[in-house]
Every structure is written in C-alpha cells, then in structure tokens.
Design a protein around this motif. Sequence first.
Motif, PDB file in Angstrom:
ATOM      1  N   SER A  24      -6.148   7.384   1.374  1.00  7.55           N
ATOM      2  CA  SER A  24      -5.693   6.066   1.718  1.00  7.55           C
ATOM      3  C   SER A  24      -4.658   5.723   0.290  1.00  7.55           C
ATOM      4  O   SER A  24      -4.140   4.864   0.628  1.00  7.55           O
ATOM      5  CB  SER A  24      -6.393   4.770   1.614  1.00  7.55           C
ATOM      6  N   HIS A  25      -3.999   7.423  -0.330  1.00 10.67           N
ATOM      7  CA  HIS A  25      -2.546   6.538  -0.699  1.00 10.67           C
ATOM      8  C   HIS A  25      -1.428   6.661   0.109  1.00 10.67           C
ATOM      9  O   HIS A  25      -1.213   7.745   0.570  1.00 10.67           O
ATOM     10  CB  HIS A  25      -2.748   7.952  -1.670  1.00 10.67           C
ATOM     11  N   SER A  26      -0.954   6.228  -0.961  1.00 12.35           N
ATOM     12  CA  SER A  26       0.772   5.894  -0.476  1.00 12.35           C
ATOM     13  C   SER A  26       1.573   5.312  -1.759  1.00 12.35           C
ATOM     14  O   SER A  26       0.544   4.889  -2.805  1.00 12.35           O
ATOM     15  CB  SER A  26       0.940   5.097   0.545  1.00 12.35           C
ATOM     16  N   ILE A  27       2.901   6.108  -1.518  1.00 14.62           N
ATOM     17  CA  ILE A  27       3.739   5.615  -2.775  1.00 14.62           C
ATOM     18  C   ILE A  27       4.641   4.399  -2.070  1.00 14.62           C
ATOM     19  O   ILE A  27       4.797   4.024  -1.097  1.00 14.62           O
ATOM     20  CB  ILE A  27       4.552   6.885  -3.198  1.00 14.62           C
ATOM     21  N   LYS A  28       4.620   3.145  -3.286  1.00 14.18           N
ATOM     22  CA  LYS A  28       5.012   2.598  -3.068  1.00 14.18           C
ATOM     23  C   LYS A  28       6.372   2.499  -3.800  1.00 14.18           C
ATOM     24  O   LYS A  28       5.744   1.858  -4.859  1.00 14.18           O
ATOM     25  CB  LYS A  28       4.249   0.970  -2.573  1.00 14.18           C
ATOM     26  N   ILE A  29       7.599   1.974  -4.085  1.00 12.43           N
ATOM     27  CA  ILE A  29       8.615   1.801  -4.351  1.00 12.43           C
ATOM     28  C   ILE A  29       9.490  -0.056  -4.171  1.00 12.43           C
ATOM     29  O   ILE A  29       9.626   0.858  -2.600  1.00 12.43           O
ATOM     30  CB  ILE A  29       9.648   3.143  -4.491  1.00 12.43           C
ATOM     31  N   GLU A  30       9.468  -0.649  -4.766  1.00 10.25           N
ATOM     32  CA  GLU A  30       9.680  -1.546  -4.564  1.00 10.25           C
ATOM     33  C   GLU A  30      11.341  -1.351  -4.367  1.00 10.25           C
ATOM     34  O   GLU A  30      11.648  -1.030  -4.731  1.00 10.25           O
ATOM     35  CB  GLU A  30      10.167  -2.942  -5.626  1.00 10.25           C
ATOM     36  N   GLY A  31      12.333  -2.563  -3.340  1.00 13.56           N
ATOM     37  CA  GLY A  31      13.601  -2.363  -3.068  1.00 13.56           C
ATOM     38  C   GLY A  31      14.022  -3.696  -2.380  1.00 13.56           C
ATOM     39  O   GLY A  31      13.057  -3.923  -1.525  1.00 13.56           O
ATOM     40  N   ASP A  32      15.342  -3.294  -2.308  1.00 16.28           N
ATOM     41  CA  ASP A  32      15.954  -4.803  -1.289  1.00 16.28           C
ATOM     42  C   ASP A  32      15.576  -3.993   0.386  1.00 16.28           C
ATOM     43  O   ASP A  32      15.766  -5.374   0.935  1.00 16.28           O
ATOM     44  CB  ASP A  32      17.023  -4.553  -1.797  1.00 16.28           C
ATOM     45  N   ILE A  33      15.930  -2.855   0.262  1.00 16.75           N
ATOM     46  CA  ILE A  33      15.983  -1.721   1.727  1.00 16.75           C
ATOM     47  C   ILE A  33      15.263  -0.927   0.903  1.00 16.75           C
ATOM     48  O   ILE A  33      14.757  -0.472   0.377  1.00 16.75           O
ATOM     49  CB  ILE A  33      17.030  -1.676   2.515  1.00 16.75           C
ATOM     50  N   THR A  34      13.994  -1.015   2.187  1.00 23.34           N
ATOM     51  CA  THR A  34      12.904   0.088   2.138  1.00 23.34           C
ATOM     52  C   THR A  34      13.176   1.351   3.154  1.00 23.34           C
ATOM     53  O   THR A  34      12.915   1.288   4.195  1.00 23.34           O
ATOM     54  CB  THR A  34      11.359  -0.696   2.330  1.00 23.34           C
ATOM     55  N   LEU A  35      12.974   2.420   2.229  1.00 19.62           N
ATOM     56  CA  LEU A  35      13.439   3.287   3.605  1.00 19.62           C
ATOM     57  C   LEU A  35      11.311   3.396   3.868  1.00 19.62           C
ATOM     58  O   LEU A  35      10.960   3.891   2.559  1.00 19.62           O
ATOM     59  CB  LEU A  35      13.393   4.523   3.408  1.00 19.62           C
ATOM     60  N   GLY A  36      10.804   4.757   5.099  1.00 18.01           N
ATOM     61  CA  GLY A  36       9.431   5.230   4.968  1.00 18.01           C
ATOM     62  C   GLY A  36       9.871   6.974   4.623  1.00 18.01           C
ATOM     63  O   GLY A  36      10.918   7.037   4.160  1.00 18.01           O
TER      64      GLY A  36
END
Length: 840
Positions: free
Chosen positions: A37-49
């Motif tokens: 279930s892991h994924s990396i989430k990096i906050e930002g104004d615009i999100t790229l997958g």
Amino acid sequence: MHLLLNIHLPSSVHQKSLFILTLQSSRKLSTHQRTVSHSIKIEGDITLGGLFPVHSKGPAGVVCGEIKKEKGIHRMEAMLYALDQINSDPDLLPNITLGARILDTCSRDTYALEQSLSFVQALIQRDNSDVRCSNGEPPIIPKPEQVVGVIGASASSVSIMVANVLRLFDIPQISYASTAPELSDSNRYNFFSRVVPPDSMQAQAMVDIVKAMGWNYVSTLASEGNYGESGVDAFMQISREAGGLCIAQSIRIPREPRKGEFDKIIKRLMETSNARGVIIFANEDDIKRVLEAAKRANLTGHFLFVGSDSWGAKSSPILNQEDVAEGAVTILPKRASVEGFDQYFTTRSLENNRRNLWFAEFWEDDFKCRITRTGIKVENGLRKCTGEERIGRDSAYEQEGKVQFVIDAVYAMAHALHTMHIDLCPGFMGVCDKMDPVEGAMLLRYIRAVNFNGSAGTGVMFNENGDAPGRYDIFQYQLSNTTNPGYKLIGQWNNHLRLNMEDMLWPGGEHQVPDSVCSFPCESGERKRMVKGVPCCWHCELCDGYQYLADEFNCDICPYNMRPNKNRTDCRPTPIIKLEWSSPWAIIPVFIAVLGILATTGVIVTFIRFNDTPIVRASGRELSYVLLTGIFLIYLITFLMIAEPGTVVCAFRRLLLGLGMCISYSAMLTKTNRIYRIFEQGKKSVTPPKFISPTSQLIITFILISVQLLAIFIWFGVVPPHSYIDYEELRPPNPEDARGILKCDMSDLSLISCLSYSMFLMVTCTVYAIKSRGVPETFNEAKPIGFTMYTTCIIWLAFVPIFFGTAQSAQKVNFYFYVNTIFSGYFCSGKVFSSVLVLL
C-alpha cells in the motif's frame, strides 16, 4: 464510502464501457493495497504522478518480488532529483511548487493499472447531496488531489495498460522507457508521449547493424508482451521491406516459462545453426536465462547476440555469464551521465532520504545488512546496518542510463506547465484560476510543443505521435579487450548508421566479423539455386560442360567457337590448332616421303640415263614415266597435307590428293590390260591385238586420268576450295581440352569420294593382275605387278574402316599419309626397282 456513486463521465459509450471495466478492476485494489500500500506523496501546488518498477514481479501468489535497483530506485530517485531541481530554479515555474504521487508498479501491468486509478480519483465527481452530518450540516469533504500528468511507466506493457485509463480522463503521460511501436498510434494513445524513440526506430537501427556486419540469416527472440513482440515484429517488417535479410526462426519466450523452457529455446535455435546472429527483444531476466541455457548447452561463443535497449549496457543481464555474452552488440538510446544526479544520489542516506519509503529496503539489499525497529542486529547471517555506509563507496553503484530520460520527462512536463502558465496566467504569481484545475487536453498541446536541451545536452522534443527522435549509441560487450573489458561504444545511429568495424572484437579476440548466413557465397563458376520461400538460402551448382555463369542465378552455353574460362565467369576463344611440322605425326610421314621422293627421283634419273636400252624399252618406257610421275605426286601430297590450310593449299589438295593415285593406277591398269590382251590373243591367233602400241597406251592412260580431272574441276565449280575451323571434332567433355581444327573444306565423305575412282582403277587392275597370273615365268614383270596389287587391296580394305572409325582428324590425315607412302613404296619395289636392278 463506496466508489460507485453518481459519476459524471464523458458521454462516449466506448469510454464509459472502458471505465466501467476499470472500476470493476478497482474492486480488487483494496486487497492488493493491503499487501503493498506504499506510495510516495510530495506536497506541491501542482502534482505529477509517477510510475516506477520499484520491485520485480513476485512469484505465483505474490504481487511484488525483490527490489530493483537500477530500473526502480535509481529512476525513481531521478524523478525526485528533477523535482528538487525544478522547484529550486527561479526561472522555471517561479512561485509554483511541483509535487508528486509516486507508485510502485511491481513490474506487473495489471497491478500497475489498479495502482494508477488513484490518479483519476479527483476527476470522478460524486453527488453528495443526500449526505448530512449528525448536526444536519452538509459534510466538509476535502478536495481530492489532482494529478495533472504522469511520468512513466517503464515497461511498454504497463504504459499501454495505464494509457488506456489516463486517456479517458485527459491526463497526459510521458514515459521514460516504453518503446513499443504501437504506442505511436495517436488514435489509441493520444495522450501518451515519450522521451525515448519507439522500437520501430530501434528496429531500423538493428537492421542496419545486422546488414553492416554482412549477416543475412538471423533468428529472433522476444519476451511475451508488447515490448518484445512489437519490437520483433517491427524488426521483421523492416527487414522484409529492406530485403536481403531472412529470419531463420522467431521464438517467443512465455511470460511464465516452465522448467527447461530456455533449454528448449537453445535447442530450437541450433536447428538453424548457421543463423548465429540472434536478435533479442527481451527483459533482463529472460536475457540472463537465455545466456545460462546457452552455457549449459556448451555453446559459449556460438551465438552472437544483437540486443535491444532492454539489454543496453546493463551488467545485471550478463552477471556471471560474461563469456557467453562476449561479442554481443547492444543498442541504447543516446544517453549521458547526469553529473548532478551522481552527487545527489551518492549523498543519500537513511537519515536524509526518509521521503523515499523504499529506500531502507534498497539500503538493506545494497549493503547486505538488516534494519529493525528494535535496534540493529544480525539477521539470517547478514551483518547489521551501521548507517555509516555510503553509496558509491561501499556499493557497486553505477548510474543507469535511463536516469537521464526520467529527468528529461519531468522537465518536459515542467516546461509545458511553464509555457502554459505564461499564456494563461500572465504576471500572476502562483497557480491562477485558469490552471485550477489544469485542462489535460490543453496541457498535452503544450507538451507536444516543447523543445529544450535535456540533461544530456541533446534536444528534447516530440513529433505528432508523441515520439522522441531516434538517437542511439551502439555498444559491444568485449571480454577479450584486455585494456578495458566490458561494454565499448562502437557506433551511433541517428537516422543513419555510423559503425566503427575496426573497434569490434569477437569471441577469442578475433577482429573478423563471424558469419551468420544461411548459405555461403558460391564459388567462381557456380550459380545459385534458391531455396523456395527463403530468399537468403540457396544451393550452389557448378556450371558444367561448356556453360559459363551469365549471372548469379543462370548458366548459359558459350558460343560454338568459344569455351568457358577456368573460373567460368566468361567465355574465351577456343584455341585453333593445325598439324605442325614439328609434330611426330608430321615428321615421320615427311621423312618417309622424302625417302620416297629421293628413290623415285633416282629411278627417273636411271631411266633417263638408260632410256634407249632394250630393258627400258621392254619395260614400257612411256607408261613407266607416267607411273613414276604418279608415284612422285603421291609423295608430294604429303607436304600439302601438312601445310597450313588456305585457299591455294586446299585447291592443290583437292587436285593432287586423288590425281597421283589415279595416274599410277591408270598406268598400271593400262599395262596389265595390255599384257592380258596380248597373251589371250596369242592363244587364239598370231595376230597382235589392237591398241598395244606405246602411243595407244598413253592415250588410254590419259583418257582414264581425264575422268579424275573432270570430276575435280566440277567439284571446284560447285564448291570452291576454302579453309574453315572445325570446332566440333575436338570438343570433349572437359572444355580445357577443346580445340578448333583448321581444315580444308574436305569432309570424310568427300575425301573417300575423291579416292573412289582410284579405288575403282585399283580393283580393275587387280582383276587383270589375277587373270594374268598364268603368263610364262620368263615374263618377269607380271609377278611384281600382281604382288603390288594384292597387297594394295589388303591395305585399302584396312584403310577405309580405320579412317572412318578414327575420332581425331590429325590421326586420320596422318594415317592417310602412311598409307600413301606405303603404296608408293610398293609401286617402286614391285615394278620399277626390278627394272633398275637389271639395268645396274
């Protein structure tokens, strides 16, 4: 909350049906997510997958397997590095921070599809009008995260599966490694782009490489799936269009190969052992297993692999199989190490890289240690992680080539967003309303229009299908290179091939390119007989007899006056021969003829000296001179038969060939007829018979001779004398022995016809000689004449069948010479010499 709420979708029936299938697949998502279930989430104004194969495919029943360093961790860290660089660049997307949602595909297309559904959740609008909190107020539902674009995936099969979902929601996708040709179909994958060229360009480059090495017969190996099968299909199609290249076998490696499958593959490849070149579009695991199977079969050095970019310059596929991989030519999109990334990655540690959820697992695998929550301890015999290890110092880190393409993909998305922001939000700091949310179709247009220098210094751009231009480096794995063993750059391909053949090194240190051909070139003078259905295979057949090689497929017969040269590539004139004076066949007859001429001349001189003596007059002085003239001409014809044929020589041959015998036999016939008539008349009366005077005898003789002369002159008028070259008589099976014979125009039949009158006179003379055998013994001339005629008949009976049964003209002519000289000798000894001896 259940996912199947009131969902607003595009009205297209086809899109709806596809999405419903996707939602049905999503029901399995929760089960898998409980496992990984892991994924990396990096906050930002615009999100790229981001989609990366952090883990390999797990065994049966397990979603994910071992961690993948180069294709997984390195590439994912490259995306994080690119985001850091962009976010710190004041000139690119100023005051806008790029964030990311990075997922692990576990090298499975189906699992990647399920994971990628998280990218589209924000675009699924739910009707919450009937939902109320306990106090009756409407619920406050946080705005879901919107992914404006996706970086990935790696494998073509994963990109194809994900692209089918993302296009429904207008989410652009830029792949850093997917090269399947079918992804160039802008109708099916209209939101897909890639910073690497498609396999169709790679296949063209590989076809050019194969042809440059002089190979025309190769086999292909492909991993089952879009990448392998599409790559091989493109290679086969291009090779068919180019011509001159045939596929011996095209073998597919199953997704789940059974035990012994790779040994069977090697056995199948050996069924066409001449096809040493093997074109391989396969994943790393399959490449490694093919090499292992070849080694087990003791075929090290036999197969010469031409590997696609999945092999590239990687060390993992050939680990512990370097001797089998020696000489392999591989291709890789043009790349360069990104110096900044090396510095970035080698400084990563457990303390400063907590945003990467899989970094600890990578650390354990790379340094062969274990990390536990309760402290550091030894597990399964592995040493404990101290946290002081350093990448690049304590590990075998080497930057993987496609790190560059990951960075270029992220920058391509950033440049598109930057240009879009300038156009939609001029002078606005941050994301304006026009870009909230970002319209995917508009972003796609900006992506296709980007053109900038990438991390390797080469231009990053896309064509109308979203493909990057084809630029490849060509490597060869050289184990025998003592100065620098390993992958060596030997050429480049940029719409045309530049290959340094002198830099290539093959198994055993050989510089000569090994053969991979169905049939070797035919030897000189051999034509190709093609094998039906296989244009690169043929059997070589020698142009035999008098044939020469007209072209590589056909033999033609040389003209009648020519013969093939030794290598049968052309025709050459047939040598012309004639009877030479130095030949034994000429020397012996000439010697005998000279003796005969001397003897005849001596007899004539003796007769002239004793011309008025009774003995000369009694022997028939006049007819004796005629007889000696005929004998002289018989000897003289020997020289004409040896002389080089020409119009004059051929005319005298016709004239004198039968004339000498005719004169001799006419004189002999007249003489024997006179003797016979005298003695027959004496039995009846004492009156002498008529026409027995010397004058009468000469007239009768000349009348007989005139018949021969008349026939010869008629022959002259009908067929004028001339010479020609006979190419048929000496034309044996071996053309080297063929000769043209320079002849007078006298066939065997005409030769016998010319002598037939003389033969008639001879037979008639012999008849009279037999009738005259009863003359008194005191008449000493009768017996020599009879002996001469008997012997002559026997010789002629032998001469005629031998003449027609002898194959070679020279033998016929010389045989005729000997017969003539023997005749002349008999005439001299039988008649004339008897008179000479009496005179002497």
